[in-house]
Scaffold this active site. Structure first.
Site, mmCIF file in Angstrom:
data_model
loop_
_atom_site.group_PDB
_atom_site.id
_atom_site.type_symbol
_atom_site.label_atom_id
_atom_site.label_comp_id
_atom_site.label_asym_id
_atom_site.label_seq_id
_atom_site.Cartn_x
_atom_site.Cartn_y
_atom_site.Cartn_z
ATOM 1 N N GLU A 128 4.831 -9.329 3.065
ATOM 2 C CA GLU A 128 5.292 -9.306 4.456
ATOM 3 C C GLU A 128 5.328 -10.756 4.944
ATOM 4 O O GLU A 128 6.326 -11.440 4.778
ATOM 5 C CB GLU A 128 4.364 -8.430 5.270
ATOM 6 C CG GLU A 128 4.814 -8.192 6.680
ATOM 7 C CD GLU A 128 3.750 -7.476 7.494
ATOM 8 O OE1 GLU A 128 4.122 -6.651 8.322
ATOM 9 O OE2 GLU A 128 2.545 -7.770 7.340
ATOM 10 N N GLU B 212 8.005 -3.292 12.094
ATOM 11 C CA GLU B 212 6.978 -2.614 12.890
ATOM 12 C C GLU B 212 6.872 -3.178 14.306
ATOM 13 O O GLU B 212 6.512 -2.462 15.234
ATOM 14 C CB GLU B 212 5.631 -2.685 12.177
ATOM 15 C CG GLU B 212 5.134 -4.105 11.977
ATOM 16 C CD GLU B 212 4.070 -4.222 10.883
ATOM 17 O OE1 GLU B 212 3.973 -3.320 10.042
ATOM 18 O OE2 GLU B 212 3.336 -5.227 10.885
ATOM 19 N N HIS C 164 -1.762 2.801 -1.379
ATOM 20 C CA HIS C 164 -2.007 1.906 -0.246
ATOM 21 C C HIS C 164 -3.474 1.523 -0.180
ATOM 22 O O HIS C 164 -4.349 2.387 -0.202
ATOM 23 C CB HIS C 164 -1.587 2.592 1.064
ATOM 24 C CG HIS C 164 -1.637 1.674 2.248
ATOM 25 N ND1 HIS C 164 -2.242 2.012 3.437
ATOM 26 C CD2 HIS C 164 -1.175 0.411 2.421
ATOM 27 C CE1 HIS C 164 -2.135 0.996 4.291
ATOM 28 N NE2 HIS C 164 -1.495 0.019 3.696
ATOM 29 N N HIS C 165 -3.715 0.237 -0.119
ATOM 30 C CA HIS C 165 -5.060 -0.308 0.058
ATOM 31 C C HIS C 165 -5.079 -1.182 1.304
ATOM 32 O O HIS C 165 -4.816 -2.378 1.224
ATOM 33 C CB HIS C 165 -5.465 -1.173 -1.150
ATOM 34 C CG HIS C 165 -5.736 -0.406 -2.400
ATOM 35 N ND1 HIS C 165 -5.811 -1.001 -3.634
ATOM 36 C CD2 HIS C 165 -5.956 0.928 -2.605
ATOM 37 C CE1 HIS C 165 -6.074 -0.085 -4.564
ATOM 38 N NE2 HIS C 165 -6.155 1.103 -3.960
ATOM 39 N N GLU C 166 -5.327 -0.589 2.454
ATOM 40 C CA GLU C 166 -5.547 -1.403 3.654
ATOM 41 C C GLU C 166 -7.009 -1.823 3.628
ATOM 42 O O GLU C 166 -7.903 -0.982 3.553
ATOM 43 C CB GLU C 166 -5.229 -0.596 4.917
ATOM 44 C CG GLU C 166 -5.624 -1.280 6.222
ATOM 45 C CD GLU C 166 -4.984 -2.660 6.402
ATOM 46 O OE1 GLU C 166 -3.754 -2.733 6.455
ATOM 47 O OE2 GLU C 166 -5.736 -3.672 6.478
ATOM 48 N N HIS D 81 0.764 -7.006 2.400
ATOM 49 C CA HIS D 81 0.994 -7.281 3.827
ATOM 50 C C HIS D 81 -0.150 -8.139 4.346
ATOM 51 O O HIS D 81 -1.254 -8.118 3.788
ATOM 52 C CB HIS D 81 1.120 -5.983 4.612
ATOM 53 C CG HIS D 81 2.494 -5.397 4.496
ATOM 54 N ND1 HIS D 81 3.212 -4.930 5.569
ATOM 55 C CD2 HIS D 81 3.299 -5.245 3.416
ATOM 56 C CE1 HIS D 81 4.393 -4.503 5.155
ATOM 57 N NE2 HIS D 81 4.467 -4.676 3.844
ATOM 58 N N GLU D 82 0.133 -8.879 5.406
ATOM 59 C CA GLU D 82 -0.798 -9.913 5.892
ATOM 60 C C GLU D 82 -1.308 -10.711 4.683
ATOM 61 O O GLU D 82 -2.521 -10.910 4.518
ATOM 62 C CB GLU D 82 -1.982 -9.320 6.673
ATOM 63 C CG GLU D 82 -1.602 -8.461 7.853
ATOM 64 C CD GLU D 82 -1.238 -7.040 7.443
ATOM 65 O OE1 GLU D 82 -1.859 -6.522 6.505
ATOM 66 O OE2 GLU D 82 -0.329 -6.456 8.035
HETATM 67 C C1 NOJ Z 1 0.132 -3.643 8.995
HETATM 68 C C2 NOJ Z 1 1.224 -3.500 7.984
HETATM 69 O O1 NOJ Z 1 2.204 -4.484 8.139
HETATM 70 C C3 NOJ Z 1 1.816 -2.130 8.128
HETATM 71 O O2 NOJ Z 1 2.910 -1.988 7.262
HETATM 72 C C4 NOJ Z 1 0.762 -1.091 7.863
HETATM 73 O O3 NOJ Z 1 1.297 0.170 8.142
HETATM 74 C C5 NOJ Z 1 -0.467 -1.306 8.747
HETATM 75 N N1 NOJ Z 1 -0.880 -2.655 8.720
HETATM 76 C C6 NOJ Z 1 -1.620 -0.421 8.307
HETATM 77 O O4 NOJ Z 1 -2.050 -0.782 7.034
#
Ligand code: NOJ
Length: 679
Positions: A463, A469, A363-365, A444-445
């Site tokens: 996404e 969510e 995961h790379h947020e 995502h985003e």
């Molecule tokens: C929004 C993402 O849609 C979600 O899946 C993720 O858990 C959170 N951001 C944190 O990265």
């Protein structure tokens, strides 16, 4: 259209595109069976420094050709796709002493039209800045449209509105694509784009007279596209169908993308995963450090064990790396993509996963701090690769025009949108870098999908809509029952979505007593068939799967398909989809309804004639209701064949999920035939 217009038709002759110049201004129009779909609509460009290319043009030459080919998807909702179209290429020039060239290409398929502009390499046009793309779609009626507004804070994450086009024009705003419409004559249209590379996303501004005009997402300095010849713009696409389900089984957008450039992609594999994820959204765990940190070695081991025991290929772990403490969404620059929290033994867990035959999903947020991510990306992918982690979920939480862009000296240059050219280029960089490290991406985003998965098959999913969510978050209102009956005809026309179904504890009273998933359990299962993604999550906390008979469907349903058919479809009301597993003889059915209960019937003529199947039916039980009683679920097994007439009784906000597997001799002897339905 001018009398001397050039014309090109679809292979079946039903759709016809005309192109011509009116006093040097380029126009096109589209008819289907002689009915106007797109009235004469302008084409052309305005630039920052160069003179516009939107008038004073003449046709230098034009050429028509036909194309027919069947190609294979390495993974997908269908294995083979036929690309059959006729093409018209028109070369235009603005004449004069320093002439410039502009080529417009139309491809006409039986299911719609794609067109794009090409700026060939030429002496009088090199680097240029687009200030307006004047492409219009002049709609021929005040169609019903399903749309979400563009240029909003939460990117694509809004509920779809359904209004006549004229209402949109009054609002004066722009909408995202795909935007889908129903005409008074009962045709279904959807406008989107294909192959968005080196350009900016197209939104559509609703103007007077039912005209949609391209409104490209600008850079922070107001330029729409920073370009250089030779340049091919993305394809502007119009899908046309007599039935809304045919929009879903139209592969026009994929056909307009370039073939795979990654060579052997045997390493790209669809999969099903669980994860340290829902716990954070419910408030059971935190992403950041502390007593409730979710991504601990111990929790991850439990999820890995669960995955191995039940045959999941991956375990997503969010919150494993430094940077989540404090307001991470506002401080993405703090994310460190190579340093785990001390209570997360990354190396040990990767080894543990290997021993179990399961993969950690990385995961790379980024918190939309793109520069920070780009500075670490190479190293971050290299680390994951060294650990055998071959799928990464990326994230770009950030709002509005909020993405900081810096120059090479590190000075802030401007704030960018998620959908502008800056981010188109960023996501391109990510997908190409990931491919070099043998890594698949689930963003995502993200930037919107325009079918690039054909060219880069490691771009598995995204996404780009309100996903599961939203049902967990306090104050988000949840996704109403009709949301997932709209997505297949809008967002999903663009490509796969990581919606993250599989919440079996629909009311999560222990964590968020005021929120719930707004549909029944059977409908939650049906989403695995309705919402296509090669990467599907079983999103619930693993403890909620123990002893739940509904879990068997989550385990059985494949993520890769040979064939897809839509049996019933009404946008915003209901949809029934059947898909055949990529490997094997099994078929799966998902059927869902919005708030209203309904009964749908279908024959099973998609099944192999003469073969008896066991239908494992997960249907809404007595009294099931999305709001007050979502859990009742009946699970029954019957013998069926291709002549069986199936009756789908869907509760309010309900659904049905079915697995069809060829029956063994024992099953044929012991199970009852499906009860016949009165005609
Ligand atoms: C929004 C993402 O849609 C979600 O899946 C993720 O858990 C959170 N951001 C944190 O990265």
């Amino acid at each position: 259209m001018p009398a001397d217009s050039l014309r090109v038709s679809s292979p079946d002759g039903k759709i016809e595109v005309s192109f011509g110049l009116l006093d040097g201004v380029p126009y096109y129009s589209i008819n289907r069976n002689d009915v106007e779909i797109i009235l004469p609509s302008k084409l052309g460009f305005v630039f920052l420094k160069d003179a516009p290319l939107n008038a004073g043009l003449s046709i230098v030459e034009s050429e028509q050709s036909s194309f027919e080919e069947t190609w294979t998807q390495p993974w997908g909702e269908v294995e083979s796709i036929r690309d059959h179209h006729n093409e018209l290429r028109v070369q235009l020039s603005d004449g004069g002493a320093d002439p410039r060239q502009l080529v417009i290409v139309f491809r006409v398929f039986d299911d719609g039209v794609g067109f794009r502009y090409e700026f060939p390499e030429q002496p009088n046009l090199g680097e240029f800045q687009i200030m307006d793309e004047q492409t219009e779609f002049a709609m021929s009626g005040d169609h019903q449209a399903w749309w979400i507004g563009a240029f909003q804070s939460n990117r694509y994450e809004y509920l779809y509105q359904n209004t006549p086009l004229s209402r949109l024009a009054k609002g004066g705003g722009s909408v995202h694509t795909p935007v889908t419409m129903q005409t008074a004559e009962g045709l279904y249209l959807s406008i989107h784009e294909a192959a968005l590379v080196d350009y900016s996303s197209m939104t559509l501004k609703a103007e007077d007279n039912l005209v949609f005009k391209a409104n490209l997402v600008p850079w922070s300095d107001g330029v729409l596209v920073k370009a250089q010849t030779p340049l091919k713009t993305p394809w502007r696409t119009l899908q046309i169908a007599e039935n809304p389900g045919d929009l879903i089984t139209s592969y026009l957008i994929l056909n307009l993308n370039e073939p795979n450039v990654l060579g052997d992609v045997a390493w790209v594999k669809p999969g099903k995963y669980v994860g340290i994820w829902w716990g954070m959204h419910l408030g059971k765990w935190t992403w950041g450090s502390g007593p409730n940190h979710g991504a601990t070695t111990q929790n991850t081991k439990a999820y890995l064990d669960f995955a191995a025991e039940h045959g999941f290929s991956g375990v997503l772990v969010e919150g494993w790396n430094l940077g989540w403490d404090g307001d991470w969404a506002a401080h993405g620059e703090q994310f460190d993509f190579t340093t785990p929290y001390p209570d997360f033994d990354l190396k040990g867990l990767a080894d543990y996963a290997k021993g179990l035959g399961v993969k950690i999903i990385g995961h790379h947020e980024t918190g939309a701090a793109v520069a920070n991510y780009e500075a670490q990306m190479e190293e971050a992918f290299a680390l994951y690769q060294s650990l055998g982690i071959d799928t990464v979920k990326t994230g770009y939480v950030g709002y509005g025009q909020g993405i900081a862009r810096y120059d090479e000296q590190g000075n802030l240059v401007g704030m960018e949108w998620h959908h502008g050219q800056y981010m188109v280029e960023h996501h391109q960089n990510v997908i190409e870098t990931a491919a070099r490290y043998g890594i698949m991406i689930n963003a995502h985003e993200p930037i919107k999908d325009t079918g690039l998965r054909r060219t880069y098959p490691n771009f598995l999913s995204r996404e780009a809509a309100r996903g599961q969510e939203y049902n967990a978050w306090d104050g988000a209102g949840g996704n109403p029952p009709d949301h997932v009956t709209i997505l297949p005809f809008t967002r999903l026309l663009a490509g796969p979505m990581d919606y993250t179904p599989g919440i079996l504890d629909l009311t999560f009273d222990d964590y968020r007593p005021n929120n719930q998933v707004n549909h029944t359990l059977a409908k939650e299962l049906a989403l695995y068939v309705i919402i296509y993604s090669p990467l599907q999550m079983a999103a619930d906390l693993i403890e909620n799967y123990a002893n739940n008979p509904a879990f068997q469907f989550v385990l059985d349903v494949p993520v890769d398909w040979q064939e897809t058919r839509v049996l019933h479809a009404q946008i915003g009301d209901f949809i029934t989809t059947v898909r055949r597993a990529r490997d094997g003889e099994e078929w799966f059915l998902g059927s869902i309804t919005g708030e209203n209960p309904r009964t749908l019937e279908t024959t099973l003529d998609f099944l192999e004639p003469g073969v008896t199947y066991v239908a494992e039916i997960y249907s809404d039980g007595e009294g099931a209701h999305w709001q007050t009683n979502p859990y009742p679920l009946d699970i029954q097994e019957y013998l069926v064949d291709s002549t069986t007439l199936l009756r789908l009784d869907l509760a309010p906000g309900g659904g049905q999920a079915i697995r069809f597997a060829p029956a063994s001799a024992e099953e044929e002897a012991s199970l009852a035939p499906y009860p016949s339905v009165a005609p």
